[in-house]
Design a protein around this motif. Structure first.
Motif, mmCIF file in Angstrom:
data_model
loop_
_atom_site.group_PDB
_atom_site.id
_atom_site.type_symbol
_atom_site.label_atom_id
_atom_site.label_comp_id
_atom_site.label_asym_id
_atom_site.label_seq_id
_atom_site.Cartn_x
_atom_site.Cartn_y
_atom_site.Cartn_z
ATOM 1 N N GLU A 29 4.154 -19.930 -1.368
ATOM 2 C CA GLU A 29 3.358 -19.066 -2.238
ATOM 3 C C GLU A 29 2.152 -18.487 -1.504
ATOM 4 O OE1 GLU A 29 2.687 -17.106 -5.821
ATOM 5 O OE2 GLU A 29 4.347 -18.448 -5.335
ATOM 6 N N GLY A 30 1.441 -19.325 -0.732
ATOM 7 C CA GLY A 30 0.255 -18.854 -0.019
ATOM 8 C C GLY A 30 0.583 -17.806 1.019
ATOM 9 N N PHE A 31 1.653 -18.043 1.780
ATOM 10 C CA PHE A 31 2.057 -17.080 2.805
ATOM 11 C C PHE A 31 2.498 -15.769 2.163
ATOM 12 C CE2 PHE A 31 5.463 -15.121 5.323
ATOM 13 C CZ PHE A 31 4.757 -14.824 6.484
ATOM 14 N N SER A 32 3.219 -15.845 1.042
ATOM 15 C CA SER A 32 3.700 -14.628 0.386
ATOM 16 C C SER A 32 2.527 -13.764 -0.068
ATOM 17 C CB SER A 32 4.600 -14.973 -0.804
ATOM 18 O OG SER A 32 3.873 -15.634 -1.812
ATOM 19 N N GLU A 33 1.478 -14.396 -0.620
ATOM 20 C CA GLU A 33 0.311 -13.639 -1.048
ATOM 21 C C GLU A 33 -0.389 -12.992 0.146
ATOM 22 O OE1 GLU A 33 -2.221 -16.111 -3.347
ATOM 23 O OE2 GLU A 33 -0.759 -16.409 -4.964
ATOM 24 N N TRP A 34 -0.503 -13.734 1.259
ATOM 25 C CA TRP A 34 -1.116 -13.182 2.472
ATOM 26 C C TRP A 34 -0.305 -12.007 3.013
ATOM 27 C CZ3 TRP A 34 0.768 -12.583 7.412
ATOM 28 C CH2 TRP A 34 -0.162 -12.224 8.390
ATOM 29 N N PHE A 35 1.026 -12.151 3.030
ATOM 30 C CA PHE A 35 1.913 -11.115 3.562
ATOM 31 C C PHE A 35 1.827 -9.840 2.725
ATOM 32 C CE2 PHE A 35 6.097 -9.096 4.218
ATOM 33 C CZ PHE A 35 6.136 -9.056 5.599
ATOM 34 N N VAL A 36 1.850 -9.999 1.406
ATOM 35 C CA VAL A 36 1.755 -8.829 0.523
ATOM 36 C C VAL A 36 0.386 -8.175 0.653
ATOM 37 C CG1 VAL A 36 1.878 -8.037 -1.873
ATOM 38 C CG2 VAL A 36 3.455 -9.796 -1.076
ATOM 39 N N SER A 37 -0.655 -8.982 0.782
ATOM 40 C CA SER A 37 -2.004 -8.436 0.955
ATOM 41 C C SER A 37 -2.140 -7.672 2.270
ATOM 42 C CB SER A 37 -3.042 -9.553 0.901
ATOM 43 O OG SER A 37 -3.122 -10.121 -0.385
ATOM 44 N N LEU A 38 -1.422 -8.122 3.303
ATOM 45 C CA LEU A 38 -1.436 -7.430 4.588
ATOM 46 C C LEU A 38 -0.961 -5.991 4.426
ATOM 47 C CD1 LEU A 38 -1.742 -7.546 7.708
ATOM 48 C CD2 LEU A 38 0.661 -8.292 7.790
ATOM 49 N N PHE A 39 0.145 -5.816 3.689
ATOM 50 C CA PHE A 39 0.663 -4.462 3.480
ATOM 51 C C PHE A 39 -0.166 -3.701 2.452
ATOM 52 C CE2 PHE A 39 4.264 -6.199 5.727
ATOM 53 C CZ PHE A 39 4.689 -5.113 6.485
ATOM 54 N N ALA A 40 -0.810 -4.428 1.540
ATOM 55 C CA ALA A 40 -1.739 -3.767 0.623
ATOM 56 C C ALA A 40 -2.908 -3.175 1.412
ATOM 57 C CB ALA A 40 -2.237 -4.751 -0.428
ATOM 58 N N THR A 41 -3.330 -3.851 2.468
ATOM 59 C CA THR A 41 -4.399 -3.349 3.335
ATOM 60 C C THR A 41 -3.941 -2.099 4.079
ATOM 61 O OG1 THR A 41 -5.215 -5.608 3.641
ATOM 62 C CG2 THR A 41 -5.978 -3.944 5.215
ATOM 63 N N PHE A 42 -2.705 -2.148 4.602
ATOM 64 C CA PHE A 42 -2.157 -0.958 5.268
ATOM 65 C C PHE A 42 -2.101 0.215 4.294
ATOM 66 C CE2 PHE A 42 1.473 1.831 5.915
ATOM 67 C CZ PHE A 42 1.232 2.307 7.200
ATOM 68 N N ASN A 43 -1.636 -0.057 3.053
ATOM 69 C CA ASN A 43 -1.530 1.008 2.060
ATOM 70 C C ASN A 43 -2.894 1.602 1.734
ATOM 71 O OD1 ASN A 43 1.201 0.693 1.922
ATOM 72 N ND2 ASN A 43 1.201 -0.514 0.055
ATOM 73 N N MET A 44 -3.925 0.754 1.703
ATOM 74 C CA MET A 44 -5.278 1.236 1.450
ATOM 75 C C MET A 44 -5.717 2.191 2.556
ATOM 76 S SD MET A 44 -8.602 0.678 2.696
ATOM 77 C CE MET A 44 -8.447 -0.954 3.440
ATOM 78 N N ILE A 45 -5.454 1.815 3.813
ATOM 79 C CA ILE A 45 -5.846 2.658 4.949
ATOM 80 C C ILE A 45 -5.037 3.953 4.959
ATOM 81 C CG2 ILE A 45 -5.911 2.804 7.472
ATOM 82 C CD1 ILE A 45 -6.338 -0.250 7.495
ATOM 83 N N PHE A 46 -3.720 3.831 4.786
ATOM 84 C CA PHE A 46 -2.851 5.005 4.808
ATOM 85 C C PHE A 46 -3.180 5.941 3.646
ATOM 86 C CE2 PHE A 46 0.974 7.362 3.721
ATOM 87 C CZ PHE A 46 1.394 7.846 4.945
ATOM 88 N N GLY A 47 -3.384 5.357 2.458
ATOM 89 C CA GLY A 47 -3.711 6.174 1.295
ATOM 90 C C GLY A 47 -5.028 6.907 1.468
ATOM 91 N N GLY A 48 -6.023 6.236 2.053
ATOM 92 C CA GLY A 48 -7.302 6.882 2.318
ATOM 93 C C GLY A 48 -7.163 8.024 3.308
ATOM 94 N N PHE A 49 -6.356 7.808 4.365
ATOM 95 C CA PHE A 49 -6.125 8.849 5.359
ATOM 96 C C PHE A 49 -5.404 10.039 4.728
ATOM 97 C CE2 PHE A 49 -3.406 10.768 8.668
ATOM 98 C CZ PHE A 49 -4.390 11.211 9.533
ATOM 99 N N LEU A 50 -4.418 9.743 3.869
ATOM 100 C CA LEU A 50 -3.666 10.805 3.202
ATOM 101 C C LEU A 50 -4.587 11.643 2.321
ATOM 102 C CD1 LEU A 50 -0.888 12.056 2.692
ATOM 103 C CD2 LEU A 50 -0.559 10.397 0.853
ATOM 104 N N ASN A 51 -5.471 10.981 1.564
ATOM 105 C CA ASN A 51 -6.425 11.713 0.727
ATOM 106 C C ASN A 51 -7.362 12.565 1.565
ATOM 107 O OD1 ASN A 51 -5.434 10.627 -1.654
ATOM 108 N ND2 ASN A 51 -6.825 8.876 -1.609
ATOM 109 N N PHE A 52 -7.717 12.076 2.752
ATOM 110 C CA PHE A 52 -8.593 12.829 3.650
ATOM 111 C C PHE A 52 -7.899 14.090 4.174
ATOM 112 C CE2 PHE A 52 -10.169 13.866 7.889
ATOM 113 C CZ PHE A 52 -11.533 13.956 7.666
#
Length: 393
Positions: A29-52
């Motif tokens: 469970e702990g690893f799964s949350e970390w793994f999903v959060s890792l891609f959530a971080t990528f999505n935050m960066i990519f989404g911000g770049f896309l909006n820019f």
């Protein structure tokens, strides 16, 4: 080894995300949350770049596009532009009424609510980075219109050359950064949705919307060729059969521009004069996107309904009118139309980053069919323009 196409990369990303999203919690469970959060971080960066980048996309593509529409053969250019815009708007309105009539029943049948509000809480990014665009989307649109009309009115070569180079630069950003990273972004979104227990509903919506869009594409082509057949006194279904090679070529290339030689040849075979076809087919490849408009309107309504957000004709009509203009900005790459429309989705329909990602995935799943509808419809419009110009001659 043959390169895997974008559609297949997106489908693989979705399949992997769903599989891993279901498997990871069973492992740790702990690893799964970390793994999903890792891609959530990528999505935050990519989404911000896309909006820019979105305002830059609008300026880089719309401004020179309008400037170039100001050159050409006078009445022929004006008539072709009016017919192309009218066809795009009609396609959007048909898609709206079809989607609002049929989709609510099916989408409500698989559940309602936000994609982030069921099962586990959606994973959060490890940190936040603010990427403020240089200007808002509407400011970019207004600036693009002013610059485009201004360049056309003064026949500016210096400014047009600058914007052509800016166009090339931004298209490379799309081709070499945004498009290659889209599958990773969509992987992260679907991983998060699987983790939060909403993926079954989303995939159900995918299949429903996909089938409806293909039917609407065929309906729009039938309307276009019925009109073309009536003005040219030819059988519309024979005309559609003549244009079939262009349709199949577009499915394979996913590019209106790459299909121009085939579209041009078949339009002449269908009865458009060489003078008109040589001018209108390349023009329509840029400004006539009825198939893409059907897809964008249908998919956006599907995403709104899936998130329990209101859909009304009063709010959608301005979006459809603006979409018809914004399609001029669509870059000549797979998925270019949806990239050009991202700004409108956010400002006029209230899409957030997860909704935009869903929209992109829905759109890309049938991009080749939308492109095929665009180019096949170009043949019908060329025939119509040809007949009207002959009447005026």
């Amino acid at each position: 080894m043959k390169k895997i196409g974008l559609i297949w990369r997106i489908l693989i990303a979705i399949a992997l995300a769903v599989g891993l999203g279901m498997l990871l919690p069973k492992i740790h469970e702990g690893f799964s949350e970390w793994f999903v959060s890792l891609f959530a971080t990528f999505n935050m960066i990519f989404g911000g770049f896309l909006n820019f980048v979105v305002p830059l996309i609008i300026i880089a593509f719309i401004a020179p596009g309008i400037a170039k529409l100001g050159k050409g053969s006078g009445k022929l250019l004006g008539m072709a532009t009016v017919f192309a815009y009218a066809s795009t708007i009609v396609a959007g309105i048909i898609a709206f009424f079809a989607a609002t009539t049929f989709l609510p029943n099916f989408i409500h049948a698989v559940g309602s609510g936000s994609v982030e509000n069921a099962g586990r809480p959606a994973a959060e990014a490890f940190f936040e980075i603010e990427m403020t665009p240089v200007m808002g989307v509407m400011s970019a649109l207004l600036l693009a219109f002013i610059l485009g009309i201004g360049m056309a009115s003064i026949s500016s070569k210096t400014m047009l050359s600058f914007f052509d180079e800016l166009n090339t630069l931004i298209e490379k950003v799309i081709s070499y950064i945004i498009i290659p990273l889209l599958p990773v972004h969509i992987f992260g979104i679907f991983l998060n949705m699987t983790f939060s227990g909403e993926v079954a509903k989303v995939l159900s919506v995918f299949s429903i919307v996909f089938v409806m869009i293909i039917i609407l594409h065929l309906l729009m082509l039938t309307i276009q060729y019925t009109i073309a057949g009536s003005v040219s006194k030819r059988n519309p279904f024979v005309l559609m059969k003549t244009m079939a090679p262009a349709y199949m070529t577009a499915i394979g290339t996913q590019s209106s521009a790459a299909t121009i030689p085939v579209t041009l040849r078949q339009a002449k075979k269908a009865g458009a004069s060489e003078r008109v076809a040589d001018f209108t087919v390349p023009l329509f490849a840029t400004i006539h996107l009825s198939g893409s408009t059907i897809t964008l309107v249908s998919c956006s309504i599907g995403v709104l309904l899936m998130n329990d957000m209101p859909v009304s004709f009063v709010s959608y009509l301005p979006f459809i009118f603006m979409l018809g203009v914004t399609m001029i900005a669509a870059p000549g790459v797979p998925g270019g139309a949806v990239m050009a429309a991202v700004g409108l989705l956010a400002t006029m329909l209230g899409f957030d980053e997860s909704m935009v990602a869903l929209m992109i995935a829905l759109y890309m799943a049938q991009d080749s069919f939308g492109t095929a509808t665009n180019v096949t419809g170009d043949g019908a419009l060329s025939i119509i323009v040809d007949r009207f110009t002959k009447k005026e001659a």
